[in-house]
Motif scaffolding. Structure first.
Motif, PDB file in Angstrom:
ATOM      1  N   CYS A  45       0.820  -1.208   0.000  1.00  0.00           N
ATOM      2  CA  CYS A  45       0.000   0.000   0.000  1.00  0.00           C
ATOM      3  C   CYS A  45       0.856   1.262   0.000  1.00  0.00           C
ATOM      4  O   CYS A  45       0.569   2.231  -0.719  1.00  0.00           O
ATOM      5  CB  CYS A  45      -0.933  -0.003   1.202  1.00  0.00           C
ATOM      6  N   THR A  46       1.918   1.270   0.786  1.00  0.00           N
ATOM      7  CA  THR A  46       2.776   2.451   0.825  1.00  0.00           C
ATOM      8  C   THR A  46       3.472   2.656  -0.504  1.00  0.00           C
ATOM      9  O   THR A  46       3.693   3.803  -0.931  1.00  0.00           O
ATOM     10  CB  THR A  46       3.813   2.326   1.956  1.00  0.00           C
ATOM     11  N   ARG A  47       3.786   1.562  -1.183  1.00  0.00           N
ATOM     12  CA  ARG A  47       4.409   1.693  -2.509  1.00  0.00           C
ATOM     13  C   ARG A  47       3.456   2.397  -3.485  1.00  0.00           C
ATOM     14  O   ARG A  47       3.885   3.269  -4.255  1.00  0.00           O
ATOM     15  CB  ARG A  47       4.794   0.308  -3.048  1.00  0.00           C
ATOM     16  N   PRO A  69      -7.731  -1.815   2.226  1.00  0.00           N
ATOM     17  CA  PRO A  69      -6.642  -0.866   1.991  1.00  0.00           C
ATOM     18  C   PRO A  69      -6.200  -0.811   0.538  1.00  0.00           C
ATOM     19  O   PRO A  69      -5.910   0.265   0.011  1.00  0.00           O
ATOM     20  CB  PRO A  69      -5.512  -1.387   2.900  1.00  0.00           C
ATOM     21  N   VAL A  70      -6.157  -1.961  -0.124  1.00  0.00           N
ATOM     22  CA  VAL A  70      -5.747  -1.994  -1.523  1.00  0.00           C
ATOM     23  C   VAL A  70      -6.860  -1.468  -2.424  1.00  0.00           C
ATOM     24  O   VAL A  70      -6.616  -0.709  -3.365  1.00  0.00           O
ATOM     25  CB  VAL A  70      -5.334  -3.421  -1.931  1.00  0.00           C
ATOM     26  N   PHE A  71      -8.112  -1.851  -2.148  1.00  0.00           N
ATOM     27  CA  PHE A  71      -9.228  -1.419  -2.989  1.00  0.00           C
ATOM     28  C   PHE A  71      -9.324   0.107  -3.036  1.00  0.00           C
ATOM     29  O   PHE A  71      -9.554   0.699  -4.100  1.00  0.00           O
ATOM     30  CB  PHE A  71     -10.550  -1.985  -2.466  1.00  0.00           C
ATOM     31  N   THR A  72      -9.167   0.748  -1.885  1.00  0.00           N
ATOM     32  CA  THR A  72      -9.314   2.196  -1.861  1.00  0.00           C
ATOM     33  C   THR A  72      -8.196   2.886  -2.640  1.00  0.00           C
ATOM     34  O   THR A  72      -8.428   3.896  -3.300  1.00  0.00           O
ATOM     35  CB  THR A  72      -9.351   2.709  -0.419  1.00  0.00           C
ATOM     36  N   ARG A  73      -7.006   2.336  -2.581  1.00  0.00           N
ATOM     37  CA  ARG A  73      -5.914   2.899  -3.370  1.00  0.00           C
ATOM     38  C   ARG A  73      -6.129   2.663  -4.867  1.00  0.00           C
ATOM     39  O   ARG A  73      -5.854   3.531  -5.695  1.00  0.00           O
ATOM     40  CB  ARG A  73      -4.579   2.301  -2.902  1.00  0.00           C
ATOM     41  N   ARG A 101     -15.638   4.563  -8.455  1.00  0.00           N
ATOM     42  CA  ARG A 101     -16.863   4.405  -7.671  1.00  0.00           C
ATOM     43  C   ARG A 101     -17.228   2.930  -7.518  1.00  0.00           C
ATOM     44  O   ARG A 101     -17.587   2.479  -6.422  1.00  0.00           O
ATOM     45  CB  ARG A 101     -18.005   5.159  -8.338  1.00  0.00           C
ATOM     46  N   ASP A 102     -17.129   2.175  -8.607  1.00  0.00           N
ATOM     47  CA  ASP A 102     -17.478   0.744  -8.548  1.00  0.00           C
ATOM     48  C   ASP A 102     -16.594   0.005  -7.541  1.00  0.00           C
ATOM     49  O   ASP A 102     -17.077  -0.829  -6.770  1.00  0.00           O
ATOM     50  CB  ASP A 102     -17.345   0.104  -9.927  1.00  0.00           C
ATOM     51  N   VAL A 103     -15.300   0.311  -7.571  1.00  0.00           N
ATOM     52  CA  VAL A 103     -14.368  -0.364  -6.665  1.00  0.00           C
ATOM     53  C   VAL A 103     -14.693  -0.009  -5.216  1.00  0.00           C
ATOM     54  O   VAL A 103     -14.715  -0.879  -4.329  1.00  0.00           O
ATOM     55  CB  VAL A 103     -12.914   0.007  -7.009  1.00  0.00           C
ATOM     56  N   LEU A 104     -14.961   1.266  -4.954  1.00  0.00           N
ATOM     57  CA  LEU A 104     -15.277   1.675  -3.586  1.00  0.00           C
ATOM     58  C   LEU A 104     -16.600   1.071  -3.113  1.00  0.00           C
ATOM     59  O   LEU A 104     -16.731   0.695  -1.948  1.00  0.00           O
ATOM     60  CB  LEU A 104     -15.331   3.201  -3.496  1.00  0.00           C
ATOM     61  N   GLU A 105     -17.574   0.985  -3.996  1.00  0.00           N
ATOM     62  CA  GLU A 105     -18.845   0.379  -3.595  1.00  0.00           C
ATOM     63  C   GLU A 105     -18.670  -1.093  -3.254  1.00  0.00           C
ATOM     64  O   GLU A 105     -19.265  -1.593  -2.283  1.00  0.00           O
ATOM     65  CB  GLU A 105     -19.880   0.568  -4.707  1.00  0.00           C
ATOM     66  N   ARG A 106     -17.830  -1.788  -4.023  1.00  0.00           N
ATOM     67  CA  ARG A 106     -17.557  -3.193  -3.690  1.00  0.00           C
ATOM     68  C   ARG A 106     -16.784  -3.291  -2.381  1.00  0.00           C
ATOM     69  O   ARG A 106     -17.010  -4.206  -1.576  1.00  0.00           O
ATOM     70  CB  ARG A 106     -16.785  -3.865  -4.824  1.00  0.00           C
TER      71      ARG A 106
END
Length: 533
Positions: A240-242, A270-274, A289-294
């Motif tokens: 995630c930091t990368r 953590p990965v989805f939001t990035r 938006r789709d990724v955040l909703e999932r």
């Protein structure tokens, strides 16, 4: 200038809190490090604090890091005292500001000391009978309670490299959630201690990468993240930091590839939001938006629900969808009523939706607890826009506090040039804004630094130099009304009236409430441009 959070990116979270009981990131169990026969500095548990703490026998107590709500009022009062008189523009005052604020905020808690009852999550777990952190205490519970558990454990097992790494990373999280950069030196010492005990351990390297990112040293963050991933390719925090480092360095194609890699190896919130944010920066709002909703559907803890719902609220606000944003913020606050990013986001959405009174009240509550640059500027601009008796003075107080926070951040090792450039361009020393923006551009070429440099050049009357940076800020397709507004104003100043009309209109069509002052100025400029037609 529209109010923005630091680096203009959504708050990002690595596994939310470090987890001392788990096989974290596929590595050795944190909290069960080897007991070596000989360790440098053995017995100096307080080494995570000041250099002179001594033995863990009562002469030094572990840092509680617990100056949360109970300690917030005196800390905020100290900052406000430090910034008093800021409306007179503070050249002499700021020379001593960093030292004063550092003393006020650390309050003797630089090492293993300090009290309070700050909060970063919901619920708390007890310490196990053996003194080691209980299962999930940092993952599911009160961050401060988890830190106290680690400190107690480290008094009993001071050579546990994994717990030192977890403690260091917890300090980074504590600094972020409390807006207290004085925690960063503590984090650095704890992580250093872990590496002394077990050189090259990926937990500490990943923690050090997170610390570098928090201090806005993104080149260092990328280096340490890569080192951690060589040891453990599945380290969630390092993955995630990368991504974060590549984003903030402006390497968006590399960041997209890093997000895909992280999604293959460690899919999760953590990965989805990035992954969503990388897509947003490239103009793909639908995928974001789709990724955040999932991610929200998959979230099962109050902390994750609040975090993802807030990210959805920010995305909706950026697109001018204020009612949708308010719905997301309501869901976030139903999960955690004290979640500050949601409280701030709700206030911004209320302001954009026409409820200025609620917005002012909400932001006043936020900055009373955590006077950070983003909400301080937003509140100051709302005061200016309202224009009641005393509002100009109130606005000046907020901008003075931004300077105070910037001084404190620098004292804690944070590179605060982007924060300084963004605030000072509209509300402070314009020459300082340009200096800071140039310094930041020399370090990294993100869309946010391009926009900050463009605007700093503009307010200093150097629009010809500003235009290429304004164009670069909008080149990725990122839908940001503030960037479009800045570009339109700069194009108008350089005689590109047609392009200026297009971009000012695009800013107001996208997010007509992006800034109480900027939106008003955009409408005025657009009206002037369309007048002769």
């Amino acid at each position: 200038m529209p109010p923005r959070t630091t680096d203009s990116a959504p708050e990002r979270r690595d596994d939310d809190h470090p987890r001392p009981d788990q096989q974290t990131d596929g590595q050795r169990p944190v909290g069960r490090g080897p007991q070596r026969a000989s360790v440098p500095g053995e017995g100096a548990v307080a080494e995570a604090g000041d250099a002179a703490e001594g033995e863990p026998d009562g002469h030094a107590s572990p840092p509680t890091g617990n100056e949360g709500d109970a300690g917030a009022e005196p800390r905020v009062a100290a900052i406000r005292r430090a910034a008093d008189g800021g409306r007179r523009w503070r050249a002499a005052h700021l020379a001593g500001c960093a030292a004063l604020l550092a003393v006020a905020l650390t309050g003797g808690a630089i090492a293993f000391g300090g009290t309070g009852n700050g909060r970063a999550g919901a619920g708390a777990e007890a310490v196990s009978a053996a003194g080691a952190p209980a299962a999930g205490v940092l993952a599911r519970g009160d961050l401060d309670a988890g830190i106290r558990s680690l400190q107690k454990h480290l008094r009993a097992q001071p050579r546990d490299f994994g717990s030192w790494a977890t403690l260091g990373t917890a300090y980074v999280e504590q600094a972020r959630t409390k807006g207290d950069p004085s925690r960063y030196p503590q984090a650095e010492r704890a992580l250093k201690r872990s590496l002394e005990l077990d050189p090259g351990n990926d937990q500490a390297l990943a923690g050090r990468a997170a610390l570098a990112a928090a201090r806005h040293d993104f080149t260092g963050a990328l280096k340490d993240a890569d080192r951690a991933l060589k040891q453990n390719p599945y380290s969630e925090r390092a993955l995630c930091t990368r991504i974060d480092a590549l984003v903030e360095l402006g390497r968006y194609e590399d960041a997209a590839e890093a997000a895909r890699t992280a999604d293959d190896r460690r899919p999760g919130v953590p990965v989805f939001t990035r992954y969503a944010y990388v897509n947003e920066l490239r103009g793909d709002v639908r995928t974001a938006r789709d990724v955040l909703e999932r991610a929200l559907e998959a979230a099962d803890s109050p902390g994750d629900i609040a975090y993802v719902a807030t990210a959805l609220g920010q995305l909706a606000w950026n697109q001018g969808e204020y009612k949708t944003a308010l719905g997301h913020y309501a869901r976030a606050l139903a999960a955690d009523e004290d979640y500050l990013p949601a409280l701030e986001g709700r206030a911004r959405a209320q302001a954009a939706n026409g409820d200025r009174a609620a917005a002012v009240e909400g932001l006043e509550q936020v900055v009373a607890r955590f006077p950070l640059p983003g909400p301080l500027v937003a509140l100051g601009e709302l005061y200016e826009d309202r224009g009641a008796d005393g509002d100009r003075a109130k606005a000046g107080d907020q901008y003075a506090l931004v300077d105070a926070w910037t001084s404190l951040a620098r004292a804690g090792g944070v590179n605060a040039d982007l924060d300084s450039a963004m605030a000072a361009a509209d509300h402070g020393d314009k020459k300082e804004a340009l200096r800071a923006a140039r310094a930041e551009w020399n370090r990294r070429h993100s869309v946010h630094t391009a926009d900050a440099l463009a605007w700093a050049l503009h307010v200093n009357g150097r629009d010809g130099e500003a235009l290429p940076y304004a164009r670069r800020a909008t080149a990725t397709g990122y839908r940001n009304a503030g960037f479009l507004y800045h570009r339109g104003v700069i194009e108008r100043a350089t005689g590109n009236d047609g392009e200026a009309r297009d971009h000012l209109k695009a800013a107001l069509d996208l997010n007509p409430g992006f800034s109480p002052l900027g939106a008003r100025e955009a409408r005025t400029a657009l009206k002037d441009l369309e007048g002769p037609r």
